[in-house]
Design a protein around this motif. Structure first.
Motif, PDB file in Angstrom:
ATOM      1  N   TRP A 216       1.976   9.212 -21.008  1.00 16.19           N
ATOM      2  CA  TRP A 216       1.582  10.421 -21.724  1.00 16.19           C
ATOM      3  C   TRP A 216       2.372  10.572 -23.020  1.00 16.19           C
ATOM      4  O   TRP A 216       1.813  10.968 -24.066  1.00 16.19           O
ATOM      5  CB  TRP A 216       1.778  11.633 -20.830  1.00 16.19           C
ATOM      6  CG  TRP A 216       1.485  12.969 -21.456  1.00 16.19           C
ATOM      7  CD1 TRP A 216       2.335  14.025 -21.555  1.00 16.19           C
ATOM      8  CD2 TRP A 216       0.255  13.403 -22.037  1.00 16.19           C
ATOM      9  NE1 TRP A 216       1.720  15.084 -22.164  1.00 16.19           N
ATOM     10  CE2 TRP A 216       0.431  14.731 -22.475  1.00 16.19           C
ATOM     11  CE3 TRP A 216      -0.978  12.795 -22.240  1.00 16.19           C
ATOM     12  CZ2 TRP A 216      -0.565  15.462 -23.096  1.00 16.19           C
ATOM     13  CZ3 TRP A 216      -1.988  13.521 -22.867  1.00 16.19           C
ATOM     14  CH2 TRP A 216      -1.781  14.835 -23.292  1.00 16.19           C
ATOM     15  N   LYS A 217       3.655  10.232 -23.022  1.00 22.75           N
ATOM     16  CA  LYS A 217       4.456  10.289 -24.245  1.00 22.75           C
ATOM     17  C   LYS A 217       3.917   9.317 -25.290  1.00 22.75           C
ATOM     18  O   LYS A 217       3.796   9.663 -26.471  1.00 22.75           O
ATOM     19  CB  LYS A 217       5.921   9.976 -23.927  1.00 22.75           C
ATOM     20  CG  LYS A 217       6.631  11.063 -23.134  1.00 22.75           C
ATOM     21  CD  LYS A 217       8.061  10.639 -22.791  1.00 22.75           C
ATOM     22  CE  LYS A 217       8.747  11.697 -21.942  1.00 22.75           C
ATOM     23  NZ  LYS A 217      10.127  11.271 -21.535  1.00 22.75           N
TER      24      LYS A 217
ATOM     25  N   HIS B 261      -3.917  14.314 -29.991  1.00 21.12           N
ATOM     26  CA  HIS B 261      -4.057  13.839 -28.608  1.00 21.12           C
ATOM     27  C   HIS B 261      -3.469  14.813 -27.593  1.00 21.12           C
ATOM     28  O   HIS B 261      -3.875  14.815 -26.430  1.00 21.12           O
ATOM     29  CB  HIS B 261      -3.383  12.474 -28.447  1.00 21.12           C
ATOM     30  CG  HIS B 261      -4.215  11.362 -29.008  1.00 21.12           C
ATOM     31  ND1 HIS B 261      -3.944  10.030 -28.770  1.00 21.12           N
ATOM     32  CD2 HIS B 261      -5.322  11.385 -29.786  1.00 21.12           C
ATOM     33  CE1 HIS B 261      -4.839   9.280 -29.385  1.00 21.12           C
ATOM     34  NE2 HIS B 261      -5.685  10.076 -30.019  1.00 21.12           N
ATOM     35  N   GLU B 262      -2.507  15.625 -28.030  1.00 20.03           N
ATOM     36  CA  GLU B 262      -1.860  16.534 -27.086  1.00 20.03           C
ATOM     37  C   GLU B 262      -2.828  17.576 -26.550  1.00 20.03           C
ATOM     38  O   GLU B 262      -2.643  18.088 -25.438  1.00 20.03           O
ATOM     39  CB  GLU B 262      -0.677  17.228 -27.762  1.00 20.03           C
ATOM     40  CG  GLU B 262       0.174  18.042 -26.809  1.00 20.03           C
ATOM     41  CD  GLU B 262       1.502  18.435 -27.405  1.00 20.03           C
ATOM     42  OE1 GLU B 262       2.326  19.021 -26.674  1.00 20.03           O
ATOM     43  OE2 GLU B 262       1.733  18.130 -28.605  1.00 20.03           O
TER      44      GLU B 262
ATOM     45  N   ILE C 118      -6.939  15.254 -20.786  1.00 18.90           N
ATOM     46  CA  ILE C 118      -6.452  14.083 -20.054  1.00 18.90           C
ATOM     47  C   ILE C 118      -6.027  14.564 -18.668  1.00 18.90           C
ATOM     48  O   ILE C 118      -5.067  15.316 -18.531  1.00 18.90           O
ATOM     49  CB  ILE C 118      -5.276  13.410 -20.765  1.00 18.90           C
ATOM     50  CG1 ILE C 118      -5.669  12.999 -22.185  1.00 18.90           C
ATOM     51  CG2 ILE C 118      -4.792  12.209 -19.967  1.00 18.90           C
ATOM     52  CD1 ILE C 118      -6.762  11.935 -22.240  1.00 18.90           C
ATOM     53  N   LYS C 119      -6.743  14.142 -17.663  1.00 19.30           N
ATOM     54  CA  LYS C 119      -6.481  14.580 -16.287  1.00 19.30           C
ATOM     55  C   LYS C 119      -5.950  13.398 -15.500  1.00 19.30           C
ATOM     56  O   LYS C 119      -6.711  12.563 -14.994  1.00 19.30           O
ATOM     57  CB  LYS C 119      -7.776  15.112 -15.658  1.00 19.30           C
ATOM     58  CG  LYS C 119      -7.574  15.854 -14.344  1.00 19.30           C
ATOM     59  CD  LYS C 119      -7.028  17.248 -14.560  1.00 19.30           C
ATOM     60  CE  LYS C 119      -7.020  18.040 -13.271  1.00 19.30           C
ATOM     61  NZ  LYS C 119      -6.459  19.392 -13.449  1.00 19.30           N
TER      62      LYS C 119
ATOM     63  N   ILE D 117     -14.947  13.839 -24.972  1.00 27.15           N
ATOM     64  CA  ILE D 117     -14.521  13.112 -23.774  1.00 27.15           C
ATOM     65  C   ILE D 117     -13.051  12.744 -23.923  1.00 27.15           C
ATOM     66  O   ILE D 117     -12.631  12.168 -24.940  1.00 27.15           O
ATOM     67  CB  ILE D 117     -15.405  11.864 -23.533  1.00 27.15           C
ATOM     68  CG1 ILE D 117     -15.008  11.177 -22.234  1.00 27.15           C
ATOM     69  CG2 ILE D 117     -15.393  10.915 -24.723  1.00 27.15           C
ATOM     70  CD1 ILE D 117     -16.039  10.159 -21.760  1.00 27.15           C
ATOM     71  N   GLY D 118     -12.247  13.106 -22.926  1.00 29.88           N
ATOM     72  CA  GLY D 118     -10.814  12.848 -22.985  1.00 29.88           C
ATOM     73  C   GLY D 118     -10.388  11.617 -22.222  1.00 29.88           C
ATOM     74  O   GLY D 118      -9.543  10.844 -22.682  1.00 29.88           O
TER      75      GLY D 118
END
Length: 456
Positions: free
Chosen positions: A270-271, A280-281, A285-286, A429-430
């Motif tokens: 994630w970083k 992107h933050e 995103i799951k 879409i993530g």
């Protein structure tokens, strides 16, 4: 499903009779007349079409006119006859005899006058059982028994009890309340570790039931269960206590270590993902989800290939089946979105769910048909949404080109990724995932219509 136990020739005969009935009757004309009475959008108003067909009672008329011959009826009856314990023993099967004895301390129903019933849904490996409805009260008496097969596959030799210590599948129990209109509410869900039976042969359990969602800290009641190994075993055949307890301890440590490792890896991922570009933050995103038991699990663990080709003929039938399960948003008090992702068993037991439950079930079924399928997490015109994507090699195009199809699991509709109407239904879409892979969208433009789905 009853048809799961029918031989292919019986199913074909029944389907042939239905097809013959449809051709001889005016059903197709009635469907056409019904649909043309209204102004329908082919994609958007599919649910409206189904509601109209239901209102006109077309399906009821078909079922009322169709009559199975005595020959087919006898075959169905014979196929649905339950096997006895003796039948299982002769086939070298080991069983868990699960008795739902009674419920205690369902204090919410001490003075309840509602005409509702408790239902207990039990799942073990690929076996599922549902209890008879029992009136809601403080101490409901179920008095029901189920035979859970430990080794469902055929074998010519007797399996030793020590071999079952490696069987990690728990007994998944869901307790629901069914209203007079047939709607269901999930009260509690529990996964039971049954392998203590291997060193005891028979145990009585008082299972404390906790609520779900915003009621997870509240007690629902206590369920008294009796578990017995069949055929009965002697003391010498039992597995020593330390063997079972050591096995369970090692498995728990292995699972905890795996979750911890994955959590550390996902934090690093994630970083790195956020460093690609600032936007992107805020993308959907799951990586983890909270299940109905209040546990956080990787979303990929919610998906697993389901081979249902004995009762569902094709991927298109699978999409239709999933779309028939009612769609309800998982909402908390005040209309706030409830982020709980329910397991497949609980979703089917409830008989309704949000878009993520529909998408996970459809993706699992499509994987079972050998499709390259993924759950998509993104947005629609109404906010956060989940749907399914499949990739199929396009042999008519240049080498390496894939055809991408979006499957709307709530309605059953399908759209090619290059269809200009895609943006009407799917905006951004993530990430996408299945039981083996997880991908985050790193493209500058995360709108679905402009996203390249090349995963290589």
């Amino acid at each position: 499903m009853a048809s799961q136990n029918l031989p292919p020739e019986t199913l074909s005969k029944i389907k042939g009779m239905i097809r013959e009935h449809l051709e001889k009757s005016s059903v197709f004309d009635n469907l056409k007349d019904t649909i043309t009475k209204e102004s329908f959008d082919r994609l958007v108003d599919q649910e409206k079409i189904l509601q109209t067909i239901k209102k006109e009672k077309i399906v009821e008329n078909i079922m009322g006119d169709l009559k199975l011959s005595p020959d087919v009826t006898r075959k169905v009856h014979r196929q649905r006859k339950e096997r006895s314990v003796e039948d299982y023993v002769k086939a070298n099967k080991r069983l868990i005899h699960l008795k739902l004895v009674t419920g205690k301390a369902f204090v919410e129903y001490i003075s309840s006058r509602e005409n509702a019933h408790f239902i207990v849904d039990v799942k073990f490996q690929d076996q599922r059982f549902v209890s008879k409805p029992v009136s809601c009260c403080e101490e409901p008496i179920f008095g029901e028994s189920f035979l859970l097969v430990l080794n469902p596959t055929e074998t010519n030799s007797k399996i030793e009890l020590t071999d079952f210590a490696r069987l990690t599948a728990p007994i998944h129990i869901s307790v629901l309340k069914e209203s007079p209109d047939g709607s269901r509410q999930l009260l509690s869900t529990k996964r039971l570790e049954w392998r203590i039976l291997l060193s005891n042969g028979s145990v009585t359990l008082n299972v404390e039931l906790s609520g779900v969602g915003n009621k997870s800290k509240l007690s629902v009641g206590v369920l008294e269960l009796q578990l017995d190994l069949l055929p009965k075993v002697t003391r010498l055949e039992l597995v020593p206590d330390n063997v079972v307890s050591d096995r369970l301890s090692r498995e728990q440590k292995y699972e905890n270590d795996g979750i911890h490792t994955f959590y550390e890896y996902s934090e690093d991922w994630w970083k790195d993902y956020k460093q690609i570009r600032p936007s992107h933050e805020s993308r959907l995103i799951k990586i983890f989800c909270e299940n109905e038991e209040g546990l956080f699990r990787p979303v990929s663990s919610m998906v697993r290939p389901l081979q249902a080709n004995r009762v569902i003929e094709s991927p298109f039938h699978a999409a239709r089946f999933v779309s028939l399960i009612p769609y309800h948003k998982n909402e908390g008090p005040g209309g706030t979105r409830n982020e709980i992702w329910y397991s497949l068993h609980t979703f089917l037991a409830k008989r309704y769910g949000d878009s993520q439950e529909h998408a996970i079930l459809l993706c699992s079924l499509l994987l079972g048909f050998g499709q390259e399928a993924y759950v998509c997490v993104g947005t629609s015109g109404e906010g956060a949404h989940t749907w399914v994507m499949t990739k199929v090699r396009d042999n008519s195009a240049e080498s390496g080109h894939f055809k991408v199809t979006f499957w709307e699991s709530v309605t059953g509709q399908r759209l090619e990724s290059d269809d200009p109407r895609v943006h009407r239904y799917y905006r951004k879409i993530g990430c996408i995932f299945n039981h083996e892979e997880f991908y985050g969208n790193i493209q500058a433009d995360d709108t679905v219509i402009n996203t390249n789905f090349d995963l290589t």
